[in-house]
Motif scaffolding. Structure first.
Motif, short mmCIF file in Angstrom:
data_model
loop_
_atom_site.label_atom_id
_atom_site.label_comp_id
_atom_site.label_asym_id
_atom_site.label_seq_id
_atom_site.Cartn_x
_atom_site.Cartn_y
_atom_site.Cartn_z
N GLN A 1 31.91 -6.51 -34.23
CA GLN A 1 31.47 -7.01 -35.54
C GLN A 1 32.62 -7.27 -36.50
O GLN A 1 32.46 -8.00 -37.49
CB GLN A 1 30.49 -6.02 -36.18
CG GLN A 1 29.14 -5.95 -35.50
CD GLN A 1 29.11 -4.93 -34.36
OE1 GLN A 1 30.11 -4.27 -34.07
NE2 GLN A 1 27.97 -4.81 -33.71
N SER A 2 33.79 -6.67 -36.26
CA SER A 2 34.98 -6.85 -37.10
C SER A 2 34.70 -6.51 -38.56
O SER A 2 35.24 -7.15 -39.48
CB SER A 2 35.52 -8.28 -36.98
OG SER A 2 36.00 -8.54 -35.69
N LEU A 3 33.91 -5.48 -38.79
CA LEU A 3 33.64 -5.01 -40.15
C LEU A 3 34.45 -3.77 -40.49
O LEU A 3 34.88 -3.59 -41.63
CB LEU A 3 32.15 -4.72 -40.33
CG LEU A 3 31.21 -5.91 -40.14
CD1 LEU A 3 29.76 -5.46 -40.30
CD2 LEU A 3 31.53 -7.02 -41.12
N VAL A 4 34.65 -2.89 -39.49
CA VAL A 4 35.54 -1.75 -39.65
C VAL A 4 36.93 -2.20 -39.20
O VAL A 4 37.13 -2.52 -38.03
CB VAL A 4 35.07 -0.55 -38.80
CG1 VAL A 4 36.05 0.61 -38.93
CG2 VAL A 4 33.67 -0.12 -39.20
N LEU B 1 25.73 -4.18 -45.44
CA LEU B 1 25.59 -3.40 -44.21
C LEU B 1 24.18 -3.51 -43.62
O LEU B 1 24.01 -3.56 -42.41
CB LEU B 1 25.94 -1.94 -44.47
CG LEU B 1 27.43 -1.64 -44.62
CD1 LEU B 1 27.62 -0.20 -45.07
CD2 LEU B 1 28.17 -1.88 -43.31
N ALA B 2 23.18 -3.56 -44.48
CA ALA B 2 21.81 -3.65 -43.97
C ALA B 2 21.59 -4.96 -43.22
O ALA B 2 20.88 -5.00 -42.21
CB ALA B 2 20.82 -3.52 -45.12
N ALA B 3 22.22 -6.03 -43.70
CA ALA B 3 22.07 -7.32 -43.03
C ALA B 3 22.75 -7.31 -41.66
O ALA B 3 22.26 -7.91 -40.70
CB ALA B 3 22.64 -8.43 -43.89
N HIS B 4 23.88 -6.61 -41.55
CA HIS B 4 24.57 -6.54 -40.26
C HIS B 4 23.88 -5.57 -39.31
O HIS B 4 23.95 -5.74 -38.09
CB HIS B 4 26.03 -6.14 -40.48
CG HIS B 4 26.86 -7.23 -41.08
ND1 HIS B 4 27.31 -8.31 -40.36
CD2 HIS B 4 27.31 -7.41 -42.34
CE1 HIS B 4 28.01 -9.10 -41.16
NE2 HIS B 4 28.01 -8.59 -42.36
N ALA B 5 23.30 -4.54 -39.84
CA ALA B 5 22.38 -3.63 -39.12
C ALA B 5 23.06 -2.66 -38.17
O ALA B 5 22.60 -1.54 -38.02
CB ALA B 5 21.31 -4.42 -38.36
N ARG B 6 24.14 -3.04 -37.49
CA ARG B 6 24.71 -2.14 -36.50
C ARG B 6 26.22 -2.31 -36.42
O ARG B 6 26.77 -3.38 -36.69
CB ARG B 6 24.08 -2.36 -35.13
CG ARG B 6 24.25 -3.78 -34.59
CD ARG B 6 23.51 -3.97 -33.27
NE ARG B 6 24.12 -3.20 -32.19
CZ ARG B 6 23.55 -3.04 -31.00
NH1 ARG B 6 22.36 -3.58 -30.75
NH2 ARG B 6 24.16 -2.35 -30.05
N LEU B 7 26.88 -1.24 -36.00
CA LEU B 7 28.32 -1.22 -35.74
C LEU B 7 28.51 -0.69 -34.33
O LEU B 7 28.09 0.44 -34.03
CB LEU B 7 29.04 -0.33 -36.75
CG LEU B 7 28.90 -0.68 -38.23
CD1 LEU B 7 29.57 0.39 -39.09
CD2 LEU B 7 29.48 -2.05 -38.53
N ASP B 8 29.11 -1.49 -33.45
CA ASP B 8 29.32 -1.09 -32.06
C ASP B 8 30.81 -0.84 -31.79
O ASP B 8 31.68 -1.52 -32.35
CB ASP B 8 28.84 -2.20 -31.12
CG ASP B 8 27.34 -2.43 -31.23
OD1 ASP B 8 26.61 -1.44 -31.18
OD2 ASP B 8 26.93 -3.59 -31.38
N PHE B 9 31.07 0.13 -30.90
CA PHE B 9 32.44 0.45 -30.51
C PHE B 9 32.46 0.71 -29.00
O PHE B 9 31.53 1.27 -28.44
CB PHE B 9 32.93 1.70 -31.26
CG PHE B 9 32.91 1.56 -32.75
CD1 PHE B 9 33.99 1.01 -33.43
CD2 PHE B 9 31.80 1.96 -33.48
CE1 PHE B 9 33.95 0.88 -34.80
CE2 PHE B 9 31.76 1.83 -34.85
CZ PHE B 9 32.85 1.28 -35.53
N GLU B 10 33.55 0.28 -28.37
CA GLU B 10 33.72 0.52 -26.92
C GLU B 10 35.20 0.56 -26.59
O GLU B 10 36.05 0.08 -27.36
CB GLU B 10 33.03 -0.59 -26.12
CG GLU B 10 33.58 -1.97 -26.39
CD GLU B 10 32.72 -3.08 -25.81
OE1 GLU B 10 33.27 -3.92 -25.07
OE2 GLU B 10 31.51 -3.12 -26.13
N LYS B 11 35.51 1.14 -25.46
CA LYS B 11 36.91 1.19 -25.03
C LYS B 11 37.36 -0.19 -24.54
O LYS B 11 36.57 -0.92 -23.93
CB LYS B 11 37.08 2.23 -23.92
CG LYS B 11 36.92 3.66 -24.39
CD LYS B 11 37.24 4.64 -23.26
CE LYS B 11 37.16 6.07 -23.77
NZ LYS B 11 37.51 7.06 -22.71
N PRO B 12 38.62 -0.53 -24.77
CA PRO B 12 39.12 -1.82 -24.26
C PRO B 12 39.26 -1.80 -22.75
O PRO B 12 39.56 -0.75 -22.16
CB PRO B 12 40.48 -1.98 -24.94
CG PRO B 12 40.91 -0.58 -25.26
CD PRO B 12 39.65 0.20 -25.54
#
Length: 394
Positions: A249-252, A295-306
């Motif tokens: 998402q490139s938000l954090v 943030l409510a419009a984006h709804a989710r923040l995902d993270f994973e290992k490269p």
């Protein structure tokens, strides 16, 4: 309050455009006193017509006459210069107190070092300068007594999450620096799928608008590898205290993990003007033209290992940093040659990492002594990369 006189080196690029947008929003605080570009005289002349700098520089001397003609036709009166030495002189000269170092690649090294030695406020977007010559740049900053504020979104995020921007991490209680990566346009692809990638596909970044070279680096994850090296130097962070997570998402924009269990993150819409405004006005905050984060419009923040098995450039960058000496400069030079070959259609996408790895093997690291030695090693690495390219792909 005195008006900051800002030199924008790389004025016609994406960083330059974002910087000038912020400057235009605050005419009582900032003025674009020096504008420099590589060869885009039409774009540079248009910016000069709007911002009326004291000095306009085109890096290619063959284009100086064209720039002068365009400025005369637009009735713009400012000094005109050309060549790399003119860019370096301007970065250190009296026409500016703030330098935005946004020249792409190793070409930005001399002007970045000059600005640091001269005690300017240095807004660093040219990560290759610190990747090539981190220790030399930090020494130049100590000599000059100026500021360095990173304007890569990730490093600016870390800067904002650390007390004082750049403390001793151990005394500040920092456990880890966590850099976020969007994953680029090919997140989740297999190596077989990456074998057919075209330059246009690699340059189609899902979140950021960037130049073609940086876009390819983002697609290979080399850009994130260079940022790991940059974070090591900017924040005196041990290599084992730097991690990368993919965050599509490139938000954090990045995070700092403290020993008490606190994790501080800087969030915002993916817009370079946030980091640029932060750096221009620091320690104050100014309006940057960036929409509030919903943030409510984006709804989710995902993270994973490269996936470093598929995107090997990130692993190569970590390896070069661990090797020390001028290995990171060798890495950067080989990558620049390989990316140029890919964009020219003479190297497959997966060949970029192969070229870099072979050059790192051919040229073991040597101690960093001075700029001249480093420049010579950079040239040696480029010759080695072109040799590997010729032998393997021509």
């Amino acid at each position: 309050m005195a008006v900051r006189q800002v030199a924008v080196l790389g004025a016609t690029g994406s960083i330059g455009g974002s910087t000038l947008d912020v400057i235009a929003r605050h005419p009582g605080r900032f003025r674009a006193s020096v504008l420099a570009a590589n060869r885009d005289t039409a774009g540079l002349a248009a910016l000069c017509e709007r911002f009326r700098p004291d000095l306009a520089i085109v890096a290619d001397p063959a284009m100086e006459a064209d720039l002068s003609r365009r400025l005369a036709a637009a009735n713009v009166r400012c000094e005109v210069a050309s060549g790399a030495d003119a860019v370096t002189a301007a970065a250190a000269g009296p026409l500016c107190d703030t330098v935005v170092a946004a020249i792409v690649g190793a070409a930005g090294l001399d002007s970045t070092l000059a600005a640091a030695r001269a005690g300017k406020r240095l807004l660093l977007a040219n990560k290759e300068s610190i990747v090539m010559a981190g220790a030399l740049l930090l020494e130049a900053l100590r000599q000059g007594g100026g500021d360095l504020i990173p304007i890569d979104s990730e490093h600016n995020a870390i800067f904002q999450c650390l007390p004082g921007g750049r403390p001793d991490l151990g005394r500040a209680g920092v456990r880890r620096i966590i850099l976020t990566a969007s994953g680029g346009p090919f997140r989740g692809r297999t190596r077989a799928e990456l074998g057919r990638i075209t330059p246009d596909e690699a340059c189609a970044h899902p979140k950021w608008s960037m130049g073609r070279k940086i876009s390819v680096d983002s697609a290979t994850l080399m850009n994130k590898g260079l940022e790991v090296i940059e974070a090591h130097h900017l924040f005196a962070a041990p290599v084992d205290a730097i991690e990368v997570v993919v965050h599509p998402q490139s938000l954090v924009h990045s995070l700092v993990d403290y020993v008490d269990g606190s994790v501080l993150a800087q969030l915002g819409n993916p817009d370079m003007r946030t980091a640029i405004a932060c750096a221009l006005a620091w320690p104050e905050r100014i309006e940057a033209g960036v929409a509030p984060l919903d943030l409510a419009a984006h709804a989710r923040l995902d993270f994973e290992k490269p996936d470093t098995d598929t995107f090997r450039c990130l692993a190569l960058a970590f390896a070069a940093l661990r090797e020390g000496g001028d290995a990171t400069a060798i890495l950067n030079a080989a990558n620049e040659v390989a990316v140029a070959a890919f964009l020219a259609g003479s190297l497959p996408f997966l060949g970029i990492a192969e070229i870099v790895e072979r050059v790192l093997t051919e040229l073991p690291a040597q101690p960093v002594v001075d700029v001249q030695t480093l420049v010579a090693r950079d040239a040696e690495a480029r010759r080695a990369a072109r040799g590997v390219l010729h032998r393997a792909y021509c």
